[in-house]
Design a protein around this motif. Structure first.
Motif, PDB file in Angstrom:
ATOM      1  N   GLY A  63     -36.451   1.840 -14.674  1.00 17.06           N
ATOM      2  CA  GLY A  63     -35.950   2.120 -15.917  1.00 17.06           C
ATOM      3  C   GLY A  63     -34.937   0.854 -15.353  1.00 17.06           C
ATOM      4  O   GLY A  63     -33.862   0.734 -16.482  1.00 17.06           O
ATOM      5  N   ALA A  64     -34.025   0.574 -14.951  1.00 12.79           N
ATOM      6  CA  ALA A  64     -32.782  -0.439 -14.254  1.00 12.79           C
ATOM      7  C   ALA A  64     -34.082  -1.976 -14.674  1.00 12.79           C
ATOM      8  O   ALA A  64     -33.054  -2.667 -14.926  1.00 12.79           O
ATOM      9  N   ILE A  65     -35.299  -2.455 -15.038  1.00 14.44           N
ATOM     10  CA  ILE A  65     -35.448  -3.594 -15.310  1.00 14.44           C
ATOM     11  C   ILE A  65     -35.862  -3.163 -16.895  1.00 14.44           C
ATOM     12  O   ILE A  65     -34.771  -4.161 -17.547  1.00 14.44           O
ATOM     13  N   GLN A  66     -35.765  -2.368 -17.288  1.00 14.32           N
ATOM     14  CA  GLN A  66     -35.349  -2.043 -18.766  1.00 14.32           C
ATOM     15  C   GLN A  66     -34.223  -1.667 -19.199  1.00 14.32           C
ATOM     16  O   GLN A  66     -33.880  -2.007 -20.321  1.00 14.32           O
ATOM     17  N   GLY A  67     -33.467  -1.813 -18.436  1.00 11.33           N
ATOM     18  CA  GLY A  67     -32.017  -1.469 -18.321  1.00 11.33           C
ATOM     19  C   GLY A  67     -30.998  -0.257 -19.000  1.00 11.33           C
ATOM     20  O   GLY A  67     -29.737  -0.317 -19.581  1.00 11.33           O
ATOM     21  N   ASN A  68     -32.031   0.718 -18.659  1.00 13.73           N
ATOM     22  CA  ASN A  68     -31.538   2.321 -18.406  1.00 13.73           C
ATOM     23  C   ASN A  68     -30.473   2.409 -17.632  1.00 13.73           C
ATOM     24  O   ASN A  68     -30.430   2.291 -16.672  1.00 13.73           O
ATOM     25  N   GLY A  69     -29.113   3.178 -18.179  1.00 12.09           N
ATOM     26  CA  GLY A  69     -27.647   3.366 -17.808  1.00 12.09           C
ATOM     27  C   GLY A  69     -27.923   4.722 -16.271  1.00 12.09           C
ATOM     28  O   GLY A  69     -27.883   3.932 -15.597  1.00 12.09           O
ATOM     29  N   GLU A  70     -28.689   5.367 -16.935  1.00  9.52           N
ATOM     30  CA  GLU A  70     -28.688   6.119 -15.922  1.00  9.52           C
ATOM     31  C   GLU A  70     -29.979   5.803 -14.961  1.00  9.52           C
ATOM     32  O   GLU A  70     -29.595   5.804 -13.463  1.00  9.52           O
ATOM     33  N   SER A  71     -30.506   4.553 -14.645  1.00 12.75           N
ATOM     34  CA  SER A  71     -31.029   4.087 -13.897  1.00 12.75           C
ATOM     35  C   SER A  71     -30.222   3.155 -12.852  1.00 12.75           C
ATOM     36  O   SER A  71     -30.358   3.126 -11.367  1.00 12.75           O
ATOM     37  N   LEU A  72     -29.873   1.809 -13.251  1.00 12.85           N
ATOM     38  CA  LEU A  72     -29.135   1.250 -13.148  1.00 12.85           C
ATOM     39  C   LEU A  72     -27.437   2.471 -12.034  1.00 12.85           C
ATOM     40  O   LEU A  72     -27.233   1.472 -10.895  1.00 12.85           O
ATOM     41  N   ILE A  73     -27.197   3.209 -12.537  1.00 12.22           N
ATOM     42  CA  ILE A  73     -26.625   3.748 -11.866  1.00 12.22           C
ATOM     43  C   ILE A  73     -27.178   4.182 -10.474  1.00 12.22           C
ATOM     44  O   ILE A  73     -26.887   4.201  -9.329  1.00 12.22           O
ATOM     45  N   PHE A  74     -28.266   4.865 -10.750  1.00  9.53           N
ATOM     46  CA  PHE A  74     -29.142   5.435  -8.838  1.00  9.53           C
ATOM     47  C   PHE A  74     -29.305   4.426  -8.640  1.00  9.53           C
ATOM     48  O   PHE A  74     -29.785   3.957  -7.912  1.00  9.53           O
ATOM     49  N   THR A  75     -29.589   2.671  -9.304  1.00  9.96           N
ATOM     50  CA  THR A  75     -29.692   1.855  -8.234  1.00  9.96           C
ATOM     51  C   THR A  75     -28.859   1.465  -7.192  1.00  9.96           C
ATOM     52  O   THR A  75     -28.921   0.640  -6.321  1.00  9.96           O
ATOM     53  N   GLY A  76     -27.115   1.207  -8.363  1.00  9.37           N
ATOM     54  CA  GLY A  76     -26.149   1.308  -7.598  1.00  9.37           C
ATOM     55  C   GLY A  76     -25.691   2.394  -6.091  1.00  9.37           C
ATOM     56  O   GLY A  76     -26.035   1.957  -5.398  1.00  9.37           O
ATOM     57  N   ILE A  77     -26.714   3.406  -6.307  1.00 12.09           N
ATOM     58  CA  ILE A  77     -26.239   4.642  -5.327  1.00 12.09           C
ATOM     59  C   ILE A  77     -27.915   3.900  -4.307  1.00 12.09           C
ATOM     60  O   ILE A  77     -27.107   3.992  -3.002  1.00 12.09           O
ATOM     61  N   ILE A  78     -28.975   4.058  -4.311  1.00 12.63           N
ATOM     62  CA  ILE A  78     -29.437   3.364  -3.290  1.00 12.63           C
ATOM     63  C   ILE A  78     -28.271   1.633  -3.014  1.00 12.63           C
ATOM     64  O   ILE A  78     -28.739   1.871  -1.523  1.00 12.63           O
ATOM     65  N   PHE A  79     -28.212   1.572  -3.056  1.00 13.55           N
ATOM     66  CA  PHE A  79     -27.455  -0.341  -2.883  1.00 13.55           C
ATOM     67  C   PHE A  79     -26.685   0.231  -1.854  1.00 13.55           C
ATOM     68  O   PHE A  79     -26.299  -0.085  -0.873  1.00 13.55           O
ATOM     69  N   LEU A  80     -25.671   1.525  -2.157  1.00 17.78           N
ATOM     70  CA  LEU A  80     -24.490   2.027  -1.473  1.00 17.78           C
ATOM     71  C   LEU A  80     -25.209   2.493  -0.135  1.00 17.78           C
ATOM     72  O   LEU A  80     -24.759   2.386   0.844  1.00 17.78           O
ATOM     73  N   PHE A  81     -26.199   2.927  -0.365  1.00 21.04           N
ATOM     74  CA  PHE A  81     -27.360   3.853   1.055  1.00 21.04           C
ATOM     75  C   PHE A  81     -27.600   2.969   1.695  1.00 21.04           C
ATOM     76  O   PHE A  81     -27.288   2.772   3.051  1.00 21.04           O
ATOM     77  N   LEU A  82     -28.072   2.026   1.130  1.00 18.19           N
ATOM     78  CA  LEU A  82     -28.787   0.334   1.774  1.00 18.19           C
ATOM     79  C   LEU A  82     -28.096  -0.373   3.109  1.00 18.19           C
ATOM     80  O   LEU A  82     -28.282  -0.651   3.614  1.00 18.19           O
ATOM     81  N   THR A  83     -26.572  -0.063   2.497  1.00 16.89           N
ATOM     82  CA  THR A  83     -25.700  -0.823   2.945  1.00 16.89           C
ATOM     83  C   THR A  83     -25.537  -0.821   4.586  1.00 16.89           C
ATOM     84  O   THR A  83     -25.722  -1.583   5.278  1.00 16.89           O
ATOM     85  N   PRO A  84     -25.226   0.596   4.960  1.00 22.15           N
ATOM     86  CA  PRO A  84     -25.778   0.697   5.925  1.00 22.15           C
ATOM     87  C   PRO A  84     -26.476   0.467   6.970  1.00 22.15           C
ATOM     88  O   PRO A  84     -26.907   0.567   8.432  1.00 22.15           O
ATOM     89  N   VAL A  85     -27.672   1.266   5.902  1.00 19.12           N
ATOM     90  CA  VAL A  85     -28.869   0.715   6.907  1.00 19.12           C
ATOM     91  C   VAL A  85     -29.143  -0.563   7.750  1.00 19.12           C
ATOM     92  O   VAL A  85     -29.736  -0.979   8.608  1.00 19.12           O
TER      93      VAL A  85
END
Length: 135
Positions: free
Chosen positions: A74-96
């Protein structure tokens, strides 16, 4: 004289490594916020007129790999909801990623007590991710 040079080199390497970790945390948060904000704008542009029905709960019964694959596609296709979730995943992966960098730092310093503690933290993270998505 040689010992003092060795100590200065170790401190410089340690300080430089701490700078890298600090930058990882700083830029990781900014990147995740930017991606999520961009996703929010895209989502509102495409779905701003829709009214969401919150009276019905829709359970998502998929494993973590299916969810991540759907978010990625979804993020590759530019889906807004998927981009929001991608940002959340990036936020989670930062401290990891910070924990993983700390592991390498402790290995380079040969501080095996903290290597063991960091490995335990990594195992806790992996376990919580694994069991957090199972039913």
């Amino acid at each position: 004289m040689e010992k003092s040079n060795m100590v200065q080199e170790e401190k410089f390497g340690e300080k430089d490594f701490q700078t890298i970790i600090g930058n990882l945390l700083r830029y990781g948060v900014w990147i995740s916020l930017s991606v999520a904000f961009l996703g929010g704008i895209v989502y509102l542009l495409h779905n701003g007129n829709q009214i969401e029905d919150y009276s019905v709960f829709k359970e998502n019964d998929r494993n973590i790999f299916e969810v991540i694959a759907a978010i990625y596609n979804g993020a590759i296709q530019g889906n807004g909801e998927s981009l929001i979730f991608t940002g959340i995943i990036f936020l989670f992966l930062t401290p990891v990623l910070r924990v993983l960098l700390s592991l390498f730092s402790f290995l380079l310093e040969k501080d095996y007590l903290y290597v063991c503690i960091t490995l335990i933290v990594i195992m806790i993270i992996i376990t919580s991710i694994s069991f957090g998505f199972s039913h």
